[in-house]
Design a protein around this motif. Structure first.
Motif, PDB file in Angstrom:
ATOM      1  N   LEU C 196      13.258  16.366  15.326  1.00  0.00           N
ATOM      2  CA  LEU C 196      12.513  15.819  14.211  1.00  0.00           C
ATOM      3  C   LEU C 196      12.097  14.363  14.472  1.00  0.00           C
ATOM      4  CD1 LEU C 196      11.781  16.740  11.175  1.00  0.00           C
ATOM      5  CD2 LEU C 196      13.395  14.923  10.592  1.00  0.00           C
ATOM      6  N   LEU C 197      12.982  13.637  15.095  1.00  0.00           N
ATOM      7  CA  LEU C 197      12.682  12.216  15.301  1.00  0.00           C
ATOM      8  C   LEU C 197      11.713  11.983  16.460  1.00  0.00           C
ATOM      9  CD1 LEU C 197      16.216  10.613  14.819  1.00  0.00           C
ATOM     10  CD2 LEU C 197      14.261  10.519  13.258  1.00  0.00           C
ATOM     11  N   LYS C 198      11.982  12.641  17.572  1.00  0.00           N
ATOM     12  CA  LYS C 198      11.189  12.337  18.766  1.00  0.00           C
ATOM     13  C   LYS C 198      10.142  13.386  19.103  1.00  0.00           C
ATOM     14  CE  LYS C 198      14.708  11.736  21.620  1.00  0.00           C
ATOM     15  NZ  LYS C 198      15.538  11.273  22.764  1.00  0.00           N
ATOM     16  N   GLY C 199      10.214  14.539  18.450  1.00  0.00           N
ATOM     17  CA  GLY C 199       9.269  15.598  18.781  1.00  0.00           C
ATOM     18  C   GLY C 199       9.684  16.301  20.050  1.00  0.00           C
ATOM     19  N   ILE C 200       9.014  17.398  20.318  1.00  0.00           N
ATOM     20  CA  ILE C 200       9.395  18.155  21.511  1.00  0.00           C
ATOM     21  C   ILE C 200       8.499  17.826  22.698  1.00  0.00           C
ATOM     22  CG2 ILE C 200      10.326  20.061  20.144  1.00  0.00           C
ATOM     23  CD1 ILE C 200       7.836  21.666  20.786  1.00  0.00           C
ATOM     24  N   ARG C 201       7.416  17.166  22.406  1.00  0.00           N
ATOM     25  CA  ARG C 201       6.474  16.909  23.494  1.00  0.00           C
ATOM     26  C   ARG C 201       6.971  15.793  24.393  1.00  0.00           C
ATOM     27  NH1 ARG C 201       0.323  16.469  21.756  1.00  0.00           N
ATOM     28  NH2 ARG C 201       0.893  14.278  21.552  1.00  0.00           N
ATOM     29  N   THR C 202       6.651  15.922  25.652  1.00  0.00           N
ATOM     30  CA  THR C 202       6.955  14.820  26.560  1.00  0.00           C
ATOM     31  C   THR C 202       6.053  13.656  26.193  1.00  0.00           C
ATOM     32  OG1 THR C 202       5.398  15.853  28.091  1.00  0.00           O
ATOM     33  CG2 THR C 202       7.733  16.196  28.490  1.00  0.00           C
ATOM     34  N   ARG C 203       6.579  12.443  26.403  1.00  0.00           N
ATOM     35  CA  ARG C 203       5.797  11.253  26.073  1.00  0.00           C
ATOM     36  C   ARG C 203       4.550  11.203  26.956  1.00  0.00           C
ATOM     37  NH1 ARG C 203       8.640   6.666  25.444  1.00  0.00           N
ATOM     38  NH2 ARG C 203      10.344   8.103  25.015  1.00  0.00           N
ATOM     39  N   PRO C 204       3.386  11.199  26.340  1.00  0.00           N
ATOM     40  CA  PRO C 204       2.178  11.003  27.155  1.00  0.00           C
ATOM     41  C   PRO C 204       2.380   9.751  27.995  1.00  0.00           C
ATOM     42  CG  PRO C 204       1.587  11.466  24.880  1.00  0.00           C
ATOM     43  CD  PRO C 204       3.087  11.318  24.931  1.00  0.00           C
ATOM     44  N   SER C 205       2.145   9.875  29.250  1.00  0.00           N
ATOM     45  CA  SER C 205       2.529   8.859  30.243  1.00  0.00           C
ATOM     46  C   SER C 205       2.434   7.412  29.763  1.00  0.00           C
ATOM     47  CB  SER C 205       1.686   9.031  31.510  1.00  0.00           C
ATOM     48  OG  SER C 205       0.304   9.096  31.138  1.00  0.00           O
TER      49      SER C 205
END
Lengths: 207, 207, 207, 207
Positions: C196-205
DNA sequence: CATGAATGAGCGTTCATTCAT
DNA sequence: GATGAATGAACGCTCATTCAT
């Protein structure tokens, strides 16, 4: 050694006894015997539920006592009134008038007599039908007296005549309760007695 | 979406309907309405408990239907019998005789009328009091006819006279049920009508 | 005549009240509301069938009271726990952990919340949905506080975020109940909150 | 000799089968499973009560078949839609959008899924939970694909992530049904997915 | 004497399911 | 296949009565 399980006889009077009886008449007239809860009667009498059972064996006996008491009161009042005259015809008028007056004045009692008494004698353990028979016997005596004095036709059965009088008066009360229209006790009693005494037929011209 | 809550009208007749009605009259006469279980009625009618509810909305309605049906049958039988004569006095005799005969012949019905009808109209949802009023009106008409023909005293209220007749007959039935002594319908009707027509008083010599 | 139809207010607490409530939770969790007989609940609570009705209006109200009470207890425990820190992120962690911990510790309650609450609010007379809304509002406040402090993205709807958190936690509980596999509340809460806090997506570079 | 008591397999399709299924969804959504009478469903489907049992073993099985059928339809529609793109992120968006769109478009189905599904797996004899697991597995596959492509954080549990997505969407639907306020499926799906993908926390400046 | 909380037997009604037609 | 009348088990709730205080 005596059986100590015997229940002590219940008190037949006392302030609470009367309050419960009054309450029972009120509640039963309002809701009918089956829908009148013991708790209702107790609340109405201002006592606890359990207290009712210190004065009455069970619910049926409350109604029985109420009806008996009403009949007895009525019977003795009528007897008292009858003492004021010795004319059987006048006595019948007195009975009829008091019958209607009493029930019109105590509507709750009238309702109970109309709706519960017949029930009682069949389904509640035999309310003392006794008090009703007493009342009918009173009327029969008056009629026989009238026959003795040559005022009432001797071929008429005193039992049938008494039942006719009671039934007719009862039906007038019943009609009053159903229709809700106010009635004049004096006039009602007079009308019924007029019919009972003289019949509805015109006098055959000179038979 | 169709409203599936509306109930299809229940069948008003049929073999099972009649069996249930008969069973109800028997059981209710025996035990009283309150103590008559639906299961008793069903068993007596030879159907399952649930089957009762295919023909009647609820327990109250069974009794209501039974009473209504009884009154209607009686009313129409009396009407038919009245057609055999045009003499109002004879007609009153017919009514009285049929009244007593019918109830003596169907003791269970008599019991129900004595014990349950008054209950019904006050505490069950108003059985069609209608059919009772119909019956009383029938008697009133006959009385008015008699007055028109000069056979019945014009100063008598037809309503009061009708109620007296009904009340008196009712009381005779009631007395029969209570005492258990067999009665002769013919004689009973005659006695009551004799009183109603001629009164119980001896004819004032030549007043 | 006093109106004896008004019901005295039922006791809201007491030893028996609590026992019945506990028994209800147990039985309902075991068999479901519809298949939980009042007699079962009474037996489980060690009281007579009728006693249940001294404390609750009817079967529905028992469940309602049980759910309300559970939500209230939970809500107040969470509120208390939230007071230990002012960091909204920490507070969300606390909520998530307590949510899972509480229901894992009280499996019966979890079952009821999963299976009966939605039913209740639609088909039983509206359990106080109120207590649920309270809980969601608590979460929303924390989220708004986080937004105020710049810790949570301002463009996120606090309502949607709160519902996502609740829905996600709920689904984890649901999955636990269905599969039967034991779960670690701490870890479960952490996993959900991490997503919920960070999301599941990898951080766009380096966007 | 074979056991001739074996029941012939019930027809799984046909016009009446479908009509009954549709009727069941409508009635159950309206009144809840327990209050939905088989007779209601039959009437709504335009068939006789008994006919229902030519197609379904019992009442429970109707609901089970309805839920299964709904899930299967939904699952296959989603699978079809997923074929239009290979980007896992886009696929998740598709799933979320279709999930909300489908249930908003078929409110009755949404109600049943919200109120009855959880019931089913515990109290109706195990509806094929299977179709639900299928759906969750679909989401998990997409997530794993995303992880394979480096688009989704590898340390996230695909199971937990899938449950979070489903739970969050479910909660949005639930909120819609309770509050009654219309929602925009597209926007709702976007909001939820935005949170699931990016989290609600502000990006730590340059961690 | 009085209380009133507790008891538990009792019953009307519903409705899923069956089966003769 | 289709019907729908009939079945009967099941259960929530009431209330007369009891008895510990």
């Amino acid at each position: 050694m005596k059986n100590t399980d015997e229940k002590a006889p219940l008190p037949r009077g006392g302030e609470k006894y009367d309050r419960i009886l009054e309450a029972a008449i009120e509640v039963v007239a309002e809701k009918g015997f089956q829908h009148a809860r013991v708790a209702d009667i107790a609340a109405n009498a201002g006592v606890a539920d359990g207290t009712v059972y210190l004065y009455f064996d069970n619910k049926n006996h409350i109604l029985r006592a109420a009806i008996d008491s009403a009949f007895e009161q009525f019977s003795s009042r009528v007897r008292a009134a009858l003492a004021t005259t010795h004319d059987p015809i006048e006595q019948l008028k007195t009975i009829a008038r008091m019958h209607v007056e009493t029930l019109v004045a105590r509507r709750n009692l009238a309702i109970i007599l109309q709706t519960q008494v017949r029930q009682s004698s069949k389904f509640l353990e035999e309310f003392s039908h006794h008090s009703f028979v007493d009342y009918i016997n009173l009327v029969r005596e008056v009629i026989r007296a009238g026959q003795g004095e040559g005022l009432i036709r001797p071929e008429v059965s005193d039992r049938v005549a008494a039942l006719c009088l009671f039934g007719a008066l009862d039906e007038m009360i019943s009609s009053w309760l159903f229709t809700g229209k106010p009635i004049d006790p004096e006039q009602t009693a007079t009308q019924v007695l007029d019919i009972l005494l003289k019949g509805i037929r015109t006098r055959p011209s000179h038979a």
